[in-house]
Motif scaffolding. Structure first.
Motif, PDB file in Angstrom:
ATOM      1  N   LYS A  75       5.059   5.072   5.073  1.00 28.71           N
ATOM      2  CA  LYS A  75       3.796   4.405   5.421  1.00 28.71           C
ATOM      3  C   LYS A  75       4.073   2.901   5.471  1.00 28.71           C
ATOM      4  O   LYS A  75       4.922   2.394   4.768  1.00 28.71           O
ATOM      5  CB  LYS A  75       2.746   4.697   4.348  1.00 28.71           C
ATOM      6  N   GLY A  76       3.379   2.218   6.312  1.00 25.42           N
ATOM      7  CA  GLY A  76       3.529   0.758   6.366  1.00 25.42           C
ATOM      8  C   GLY A  76       4.339   0.306   7.565  1.00 25.42           C
ATOM      9  O   GLY A  76       4.226   0.856   8.655  1.00 25.42           O
ATOM     10  N   SER A  77       5.206  -0.673   7.348  1.00 27.67           N
ATOM     11  CA  SER A  77       5.905  -1.315   8.458  1.00 27.67           C
ATOM     12  C   SER A  77       6.872  -0.378   9.180  1.00 27.67           C
ATOM     13  O   SER A  77       7.177  -0.598  10.350  1.00 27.67           O
ATOM     14  CB  SER A  77       6.662  -2.552   7.960  1.00 27.67           C
ATOM     15  N   LEU A  78       7.360   0.670   8.537  1.00 24.84           N
ATOM     16  CA  LEU A  78       8.281   1.610   9.176  1.00 24.84           C
ATOM     17  C   LEU A  78       7.565   2.781   9.846  1.00 24.84           C
ATOM     18  O   LEU A  78       8.193   3.592  10.528  1.00 24.84           O
ATOM     19  CB  LEU A  78       9.271   2.159   8.141  1.00 24.84           C
ATOM     20  N   VAL A 132       5.495  15.732  17.564  1.00 24.52           N
ATOM     21  CA  VAL A 132       4.391  14.785  17.675  1.00 24.52           C
ATOM     22  C   VAL A 132       3.526  14.889  16.426  1.00 24.52           C
ATOM     23  O   VAL A 132       2.969  15.944  16.124  1.00 24.52           O
ATOM     24  CB  VAL A 132       3.539  15.065  18.938  1.00 24.52           C
ATOM     25  N   PHE A 133       3.459  13.796  15.681  1.00 18.71           N
ATOM     26  CA  PHE A 133       2.627  13.718  14.484  1.00 18.71           C
ATOM     27  C   PHE A 133       1.377  12.922  14.803  1.00 18.71           C
ATOM     28  O   PHE A 133       1.436  11.903  15.484  1.00 18.71           O
ATOM     29  CB  PHE A 133       3.376  13.030  13.333  1.00 18.71           C
ATOM     30  N   THR A 134       0.247  13.397  14.296  1.00 13.55           N
ATOM     31  CA  THR A 134      -1.020  12.702  14.445  1.00 13.55           C
ATOM     32  C   THR A 134      -1.487  12.271  13.068  1.00 13.55           C
ATOM     33  O   THR A 134      -1.542  13.085  12.148  1.00 13.55           O
ATOM     34  CB  THR A 134      -2.079  13.625  15.079  1.00 13.55           C
ATOM     35  N   VAL A 135      -1.807  10.986  12.940  1.00 16.79           N
ATOM     36  CA  VAL A 135      -2.208  10.434  11.645  1.00 16.79           C
ATOM     37  C   VAL A 135      -3.554   9.744  11.806  1.00 16.79           C
ATOM     38  O   VAL A 135      -3.724   8.917  12.703  1.00 16.79           O
ATOM     39  CB  VAL A 135      -1.163   9.413  11.135  1.00 16.79           C
ATOM     40  N   GLY A 136      -4.481  10.087  10.927  1.00 15.19           N
ATOM     41  CA  GLY A 136      -5.765   9.391  10.921  1.00 15.19           C
ATOM     42  C   GLY A 136      -5.580   7.971  10.425  1.00 15.19           C
ATOM     43  O   GLY A 136      -4.604   7.656   9.739  1.00 15.19           O
ATOM     44  N   GLU A 137      -6.516   7.115  10.768  1.00 17.80           N
ATOM     45  CA  GLU A 137      -6.387   5.694  10.421  1.00 17.80           C
ATOM     46  C   GLU A 137      -6.243   5.459   8.920  1.00 17.80           C
ATOM     47  O   GLU A 137      -5.487   4.621   8.483  1.00 17.80           O
ATOM     48  CB  GLU A 137      -7.596   4.926  10.954  1.00 17.80           C
ATOM     49  N   ARG A 138      -6.983   6.203   8.106  1.00 15.35           N
ATOM     50  CA  ARG A 138      -6.943   5.995   6.660  1.00 15.35           C
ATOM     51  C   ARG A 138      -6.464   7.242   5.922  1.00 15.35           C
ATOM     52  O   ARG A 138      -6.820   7.480   4.785  1.00 15.35           O
ATOM     53  CB  ARG A 138      -8.320   5.580   6.171  1.00 15.35           C
ATOM     54  N   SER A 139      -5.631   8.027   6.578  1.00 10.84           N
ATOM     55  CA  SER A 139      -5.183   9.288   6.003  1.00 10.84           C
ATOM     56  C   SER A 139      -3.707   9.208   5.613  1.00 10.84           C
ATOM     57  O   SER A 139      -2.936   8.461   6.212  1.00 10.84           O
ATOM     58  CB  SER A 139      -5.376  10.411   7.022  1.00 10.84           C
ATOM     59  N   TYR A 140      -3.332   9.991   4.646  1.00  5.72           N
ATOM     60  CA  TYR A 140      -1.928  10.109   4.267  1.00  5.72           C
ATOM     61  C   TYR A 140      -1.324  11.400   4.799  1.00  5.72           C
ATOM     62  O   TYR A 140      -0.136  11.636   4.670  1.00  5.72           O
ATOM     63  CB  TYR A 140      -1.769  10.057   2.747  1.00  5.72           C
ATOM     64  N   GLY A 164       3.658  16.941   7.332  1.00  4.89           N
ATOM     65  CA  GLY A 164       4.077  15.572   7.067  1.00  4.89           C
ATOM     66  C   GLY A 164       3.087  14.866   6.171  1.00  4.89           C
ATOM     67  O   GLY A 164       1.889  15.142   6.209  1.00  4.89           O
ATOM     68  N   LYS A 165       3.607  13.984   5.352  1.00  7.52           N
ATOM     69  CA  LYS A 165       2.753  13.173   4.496  1.00  7.52           C
ATOM     70  C   LYS A 165       3.329  11.765   4.482  1.00  7.52           C
ATOM     71  O   LYS A 165       4.542  11.566   4.392  1.00  7.52           O
ATOM     72  CB  LYS A 165       2.709  13.735   3.088  1.00  7.52           C
ATOM     73  N   LEU A 166       2.445  10.786   4.613  1.00  9.48           N
ATOM     74  CA  LEU A 166       2.863   9.392   4.588  1.00  9.48           C
ATOM     75  C   LEU A 166       2.875   8.900   3.146  1.00  9.48           C
ATOM     76  O   LEU A 166       1.878   9.039   2.426  1.00  9.48           O
ATOM     77  CB  LEU A 166       1.900   8.538   5.409  1.00  9.48           C
ATOM     78  N   ILE A 167       4.013   8.357   2.740  1.00  8.94           N
ATOM     79  CA  ILE A 167       4.140   7.794   1.395  1.00  8.94           C
ATOM     80  C   ILE A 167       4.937   6.495   1.493  1.00  8.94           C
ATOM     81  O   ILE A 167       5.541   6.198   2.521  1.00  8.94           O
ATOM     82  CB  ILE A 167       4.814   8.774   0.412  1.00  8.94           C
ATOM     83  N   ARG A 168       4.930   5.754   0.400  1.00 14.66           N
ATOM     84  CA  ARG A 168       5.692   4.500   0.382  1.00 14.66           C
ATOM     85  C   ARG A 168       7.176   4.795   0.552  1.00 14.66           C
ATOM     86  O   ARG A 168       7.715   5.719  -0.054  1.00 14.66           O
ATOM     87  CB  ARG A 168       5.463   3.770  -0.932  1.00 14.66           C
TER      88      ARG A 168
END
Length: 66
Positions: free
Chosen positions: A12-15, A29-37, A48-52
């Motif tokens: 998550k973040g700059s990468l 193809v991954f779809t990510v909501g604006e405020r979702s992890y 997939g899950k967005l993490i630091r």
């Protein structure tokens, strides 16, 4: 027995944008909501899950992500 699901830890973040673009070029193809992890993939056998980014290695070591 349920099908095996491949679990991706995505930074998550700059990468984030560069990683999602790389995955898209690889055919996922991954779809990510604006405020979702949660990152939904077009392949039902991939989650997939967005993490630091700093935490990805630890989670992979512990077996939380593949």
């Amino acid at each position: 027995m349920p099908p095996k699901v491949l679990k991706f830890a995505l930074p998550k973040g700059s990468l984030q944008d560069a990683t999602l673009a790389l995955m898209r070029r690889a055919g996922f193809v991954f779809t990510v909501g604006e405020r979702s992890y949660h990152a939904a993939c077009d392949d039902p056998e991939i989650e997939g899950k967005l993490i630091r980014a700093q935490e990805i290695a630890r989670y992979v070591e512990e077996g939380v992500f593949d």
